[in-house]
Design a protein around this motif. Structure first.
Motif, PDB file in Angstrom:
ATOM      1  N   PRO A 250       0.811  -1.229   0.000  1.00 49.26           N
ATOM      2  CA  PRO A 250       0.000   0.000   0.000  1.00 49.26           C
ATOM      3  C   PRO A 250       0.838   1.270   0.000  1.00 49.26           C
ATOM      4  CG  PRO A 250      -0.902  -1.607   1.529  1.00 49.26           C
ATOM      5  CD  PRO A 250       0.405  -2.153   1.066  1.00 49.26           C
ATOM      6  N   ALA A 251       1.959   1.296   0.720  1.00 50.32           N
ATOM      7  CA  ALA A 251       2.792   2.503   0.755  1.00 50.32           C
ATOM      8  C   ALA A 251       3.377   2.799  -0.618  1.00 50.32           C
ATOM      9  CB  ALA A 251       3.900   2.336   1.788  1.00 50.32           C
ATOM     10  N   ASP A 252       3.827   1.737  -1.323  1.00 47.55           N
ATOM     11  CA  ASP A 252       4.369   1.934  -2.663  1.00 47.55           C
ATOM     12  C   ASP A 252       3.280   2.357  -3.639  1.00 47.55           C
ATOM     13  OD1 ASP A 252       6.973   1.287  -1.932  1.00 47.55           O
ATOM     14  OD2 ASP A 252       6.636  -0.855  -2.229  1.00 47.55           O
ATOM     15  N   ARG A 253       2.103   1.781  -3.489  1.00 46.22           N
ATOM     16  CA  ARG A 253       0.997   2.155  -4.371  1.00 46.22           C
ATOM     17  C   ARG A 253       0.620   3.614  -4.178  1.00 46.22           C
ATOM     18  NH1 ARG A 253      -2.759  -2.725  -6.001  1.00 46.22           N
ATOM     19  NH2 ARG A 253      -3.972  -0.987  -6.771  1.00 46.22           N
ATOM     20  N   ALA A 254       0.751   4.104  -2.951  1.00 48.48           N
ATOM     21  CA  ALA A 254       0.424   5.505  -2.680  1.00 48.48           C
ATOM     22  C   ALA A 254       1.361   6.460  -3.412  1.00 48.48           C
ATOM     23  CB  ALA A 254       0.471   5.775  -1.182  1.00 48.48           C
ATOM     24  N   THR A 255       2.561   5.973  -3.770  1.00 48.71           N
ATOM     25  CA  THR A 255       3.515   6.810  -4.510  1.00 48.71           C
ATOM     26  C   THR A 255       3.326   6.682  -6.018  1.00 48.71           C
ATOM     27  OG1 THR A 255       5.235   5.091  -4.643  1.00 48.71           O
ATOM     28  CG2 THR A 255       5.180   6.481  -2.654  1.00 48.71           C
ATOM     29  N   GLY A 256       2.356   5.885  -6.435  1.00 49.09           N
ATOM     30  CA  GLY A 256       2.070   5.750  -7.856  1.00 49.09           C
ATOM     31  C   GLY A 256       2.535   4.459  -8.482  1.00 49.09           C
ATOM     32  N   GLN A 257       3.224   3.604  -7.723  1.00 51.28           N
ATOM     33  CA  GLN A 257       3.640   2.320  -8.272  1.00 51.28           C
ATOM     34  C   GLN A 257       2.421   1.410  -8.450  1.00 51.28           C
ATOM     35  OE1 GLN A 257       7.233   0.392  -6.743  1.00 51.28           O
ATOM     36  NE2 GLN A 257       7.582   2.181  -5.425  1.00 51.28           N
ATOM     37  N   ARG A 258       2.412   0.656  -9.535  1.00 49.76           N
ATOM     38  CA  ARG A 258       1.295  -0.241  -9.819  1.00 49.76           C
ATOM     39  C   ARG A 258       1.816  -1.670  -9.965  1.00 49.76           C
ATOM     40  NH1 ARG A 258      -3.094   1.470  -8.295  1.00 49.76           N
ATOM     41  NH2 ARG A 258      -4.179   0.097  -9.749  1.00 49.76           N
ATOM     42  N   PRO A 259       1.048  -2.642  -9.541  1.00 50.26           N
ATOM     43  CA  PRO A 259       1.472  -4.037  -9.727  1.00 50.26           C
ATOM     44  C   PRO A 259       1.622  -4.363 -11.208  1.00 50.26           C
ATOM     45  CG  PRO A 259      -0.371  -3.877  -8.191  1.00 50.26           C
ATOM     46  CD  PRO A 259      -0.245  -2.541  -8.843  1.00 50.26           C
ATOM     47  N   ASP A 260       2.646  -5.131 -11.536  1.00 53.25           N
ATOM     48  CA  ASP A 260       2.876  -5.585 -12.897  1.00 53.25           C
ATOM     49  C   ASP A 260       2.042  -6.845 -13.127  1.00 53.25           C
ATOM     50  OD1 ASP A 260       3.790  -6.581 -15.296  1.00 53.25           O
ATOM     51  OD2 ASP A 260       5.913  -6.573 -14.759  1.00 53.25           O
ATOM     52  N   PRO A 261       1.064  -6.809 -14.041  1.00 52.62           N
ATOM     53  CA  PRO A 261       0.221  -8.005 -14.259  1.00 52.62           C
ATOM     54  C   PRO A 261       1.029  -9.252 -14.577  1.00 52.62           C
ATOM     55  CG  PRO A 261      -0.702  -6.107 -15.387  1.00 52.62           C
ATOM     56  CD  PRO A 261       0.638  -5.677 -14.877  1.00 52.62           C
ATOM     57  N   TYR A 262       2.149  -9.091 -15.278  1.00 54.59           N
ATOM     58  CA  TYR A 262       3.003 -10.239 -15.596  1.00 54.59           C
ATOM     59  C   TYR A 262       3.539 -10.884 -14.326  1.00 54.59           C
ATOM     60  CZ  TYR A 262       7.318 -12.679 -17.002  1.00 54.59           C
ATOM     61  OH  TYR A 262       8.320 -13.601 -17.157  1.00 54.59           O
ATOM     62  N   ARG A 263       4.042 -10.093 -13.412  1.00 52.87           N
ATOM     63  CA  ARG A 263       4.600 -10.622 -12.180  1.00 52.87           C
ATOM     64  C   ARG A 263       3.507 -11.195 -11.280  1.00 52.87           C
ATOM     65  NH1 ARG A 263       9.908  -8.682 -11.145  1.00 52.87           N
ATOM     66  NH2 ARG A 263       9.577  -8.654  -8.890  1.00 52.87           N
ATOM     67  N   VAL A 264       2.331 -10.561 -11.256  1.00 56.59           N
ATOM     68  CA  VAL A 264       1.214 -11.097 -10.473  1.00 56.59           C
ATOM     69  C   VAL A 264       0.807 -12.460 -11.024  1.00 56.59           C
ATOM     70  CG1 VAL A 264      -1.189 -10.745  -9.796  1.00 56.59           C
ATOM     71  CG2 VAL A 264       0.397  -8.798  -9.815  1.00 56.59           C
ATOM     72  N   TRP A 265       0.644 -12.532 -12.344  1.00 50.70           N
ATOM     73  CA  TRP A 265       0.263 -13.793 -12.991  1.00 50.70           C
ATOM     74  C   TRP A 265       1.298 -14.881 -12.738  1.00 50.70           C
ATOM     75  CZ3 TRP A 265       3.229 -15.243 -17.515  1.00 50.70           C
ATOM     76  CH2 TRP A 265       2.811 -16.445 -18.102  1.00 50.70           C
ATOM     77  N   LEU A 266       2.578 -14.561 -12.941  1.00 49.77           N
ATOM     78  CA  LEU A 266       3.628 -15.554 -12.758  1.00 49.77           C
ATOM     79  C   LEU A 266       3.648 -16.073 -11.324  1.00 49.77           C
ATOM     80  CD1 LEU A 266       6.091 -17.038 -13.939  1.00 49.77           C
ATOM     81  CD2 LEU A 266       7.484 -15.055 -13.317  1.00 49.77           C
ATOM     82  N   SER A 267       3.528 -15.180 -10.357  1.00 47.63           N
ATOM     83  CA  SER A 267       3.556 -15.609  -8.958  1.00 47.63           C
ATOM     84  C   SER A 267       2.356 -16.484  -8.628  1.00 47.63           C
ATOM     85  CB  SER A 267       3.598 -14.397  -8.025  1.00 47.63           C
ATOM     86  OG  SER A 267       2.395 -13.648  -8.083  1.00 47.63           O
ATOM     87  N   GLU A 268       1.189 -16.130  -9.133  1.00 49.07           N
ATOM     88  CA  GLU A 268      -0.005 -16.917  -8.827  1.00 49.07           C
ATOM     89  C   GLU A 268       0.080 -18.318  -9.420  1.00 49.07           C
ATOM     90  OE1 GLU A 268      -2.337 -16.386  -6.777  1.00 49.07           O
ATOM     91  OE2 GLU A 268      -1.903 -14.295  -6.287  1.00 49.07           O
ATOM     92  N   VAL A 269       0.624 -18.428 -10.630  1.00 50.68           N
ATOM     93  CA  VAL A 269       0.781 -19.759 -11.236  1.00 50.68           C
ATOM     94  C   VAL A 269       1.792 -20.572 -10.442  1.00 50.68           C
ATOM     95  CG1 VAL A 269       1.517 -21.010 -13.296  1.00 50.68           C
ATOM     96  CG2 VAL A 269       0.113 -18.958 -13.525  1.00 50.68           C
ATOM     97  N   MET A 270       2.889 -19.960 -10.062  1.00 52.04           N
ATOM     98  CA  MET A 270       3.910 -20.685  -9.300  1.00 52.04           C
ATOM     99  C   MET A 270       3.403 -21.117  -7.933  1.00 52.04           C
ATOM    100  SD  MET A 270       7.520 -18.724 -10.019  1.00 52.04           S
ATOM    101  CE  MET A 270       8.458 -19.064 -11.515  1.00 52.04           C
ATOM    102  N   LEU A 271       2.546 -20.305  -7.326  1.00 51.86           N
ATOM    103  CA  LEU A 271       2.098 -20.586  -5.962  1.00 51.86           C
ATOM    104  C   LEU A 271       1.020 -21.666  -5.882  1.00 51.86           C
ATOM    105  CD1 LEU A 271       2.023 -16.942  -4.593  1.00 51.86           C
ATOM    106  CD2 LEU A 271       3.394 -18.813  -3.658  1.00 51.86           C
ATOM    107  N   GLN A 272       0.491 -22.084  -7.028  1.00 50.78           N
ATOM    108  CA  GLN A 272      -0.517 -23.145  -7.001  1.00 50.78           C
ATOM    109  C   GLN A 272       0.120 -24.432  -6.474  1.00 50.78           C
ATOM    110  OE1 GLN A 272      -2.017 -23.391 -11.001  1.00 50.78           O
ATOM    111  NE2 GLN A 272      -2.619 -21.250 -11.036  1.00 50.78           N
ATOM    112  N   GLN A 273      -0.435 -24.977  -5.411  1.00 54.32           N
ATOM    113  CA  GLN A 273       0.031 -26.223  -4.815  1.00 54.32           C
ATOM    114  C   GLN A 273       1.468 -26.133  -4.298  1.00 54.32           C
ATOM    115  OE1 GLN A 273      -2.134 -28.764  -4.538  1.00 54.32           O
ATOM    116  NE2 GLN A 273      -3.715 -27.746  -5.715  1.00 54.32           N
TER     117      GLN A 273
END
Length: 329
Positions: A7-30
């Motif tokens: 949240p602190a980084d988002r308040a400065t204008g940083q946005r999550p990278d959809p690629y990194r979100v997607w990659l992490s979610e696939v890796m975290l399955q099981q």
């Protein structure tokens, strides 16, 4: 977590990278966060965006994935990256419905990407969220029959404002405080309204139907090394367990596998077997090991030169077999 934007980084204008979100979610399955962290760093260092991953050779990606298990995820990872590049000009769809149209993205992953990367108030429900909802609302129905009810309860709490932060907070609550055993109710922000805690049964929820015992399958793997150091390997079919991965020629994995050597040789039994557990069964893999001449002609598979052979690119069960053979040959 290296894929998070707080949240602190988002308040400065940083946005999550959809690629990194997607990659992490696939890796975290099981898989656990601890197991994924180093894989994620290596992947993003080697392939920093979806276009780079889409252009990567299949064998390189499968090699980096080795050890994470559930190899269908790696195959779908490549299919999805290539679909994003070819069909969406390298940009992930910004809605849950759009994400569901990509290979390998199911309801949970689509909701997680939509909420975390694009602030869509999608309902994100993983095992941690199921546990929190079951305890908060005292849901006695066991899983999996309770899934629909738990999703509906989670939907009622999902906010329109900062849904990604909320989704990650509830998942973290389940992972670190509302844990499967010995939940830390004393520091839980939802301790007061928690119906299971009031009833004294928080440690018993969610209930689960008894799982059937995993069956045992057996098989035979043949490990042959040529006089010049090349190893006999074969690529498994794209469909099915360990699809597309390199491995040792062998029998089917069944109750009574047929003994079918890939070439004529003086096959030796090393007196050890590989034991490995997959999602739905246990495997006991007998080994046969042989040293063969340069003119050996296999009926199955191909000889990979020693300079090109990377044990780390093998799936775990095949690498276990290699470790045994290496100590003998």
């Amino acid at each position: 977590m290296p894929w998070r934007i707080g949240p602190a980084d988002r308040a400065t204008g940083q946005r999550p990278d959809p690629y990194r979100v997607w990659l992490s979610e696939v890796m975290l399955q099981q898989t656990t966060v601890a197991a994924v962290r180093d894989y994620f760093r290596r992947f993003t260092a080697r392939w920093p965006d979806v276009a780079a991953l889409a252009a990567a050779p299949d064998e390189d990606v499968m090699g980096e994935w080795a050890g994470l298990g559930y190899y269908a995820r790696a195959r779908n990872l490549l299919k999805c990256a290539r679909a994003v590049v070819s069909q969406h000009h390298g940009h992930f769809p910004s809605t849950r419905e759009g994400l569901l149209g990509l290979p390998g993205i199911g309801p949970y992953t689509a909701a997680a990407i939509a909420a975390i990367a694009f602030d869509e108030p999608a309902v994100v429900v993983d095992g941690n969220v199921e546990r929190v909802m079951a305890r908060l609302h005292l849901v006695e129905t066991p899983l999996p029959p309770a899934k629909a009810e738990l999703i509906a309860l989670a939907a009622a709490l999902t906010p329109d404002h900062r849904p990604g932060d909320y989704a990650q907070a509830v998942m973290d609550l389940g992972a670190t405080i509302c844990t499967p055993r010995n939940p830390a109710c004393g520091i839980c922000p939802w301790a007061q309204p928690c119906a299971a805690r009031a009833a004294g049964v928080q440690g018993e929820l969610p209930r689960k139907l008894a799982k059937a015992a995993k069956p045992l399958r057996t098989g035979v793997a043949y490990l042959a090394r040529r006089a010049d150091g090349a190893w006999l390997l074969e690529r498994r079919p794209d469909q099915g367990l360990l699809g597309g991965m390199l491995g040792w020629p062998g029998s089917d994995w069944a109750a009574s596998p047929a003994d079918q050597p890939p070439l004529a040789a003086d096959w030796r039994d090393p007196g050890a077997e590989v034991r490995h557990t997959f999602t739905h069964f246990h495997l006991h893999l007998a080994l046969r090991i042989a040293e063969v001449p340069l003119d050996a002609a296999p009926e199955r598979g191909f000889f990979l030169p020693s300079a090109d052979f990377r044990p780390s690119a093998l799936p775990t069960v095949m690498r276990k077999a290699y470790d045994i053979a290496r100590s003998i040959l």
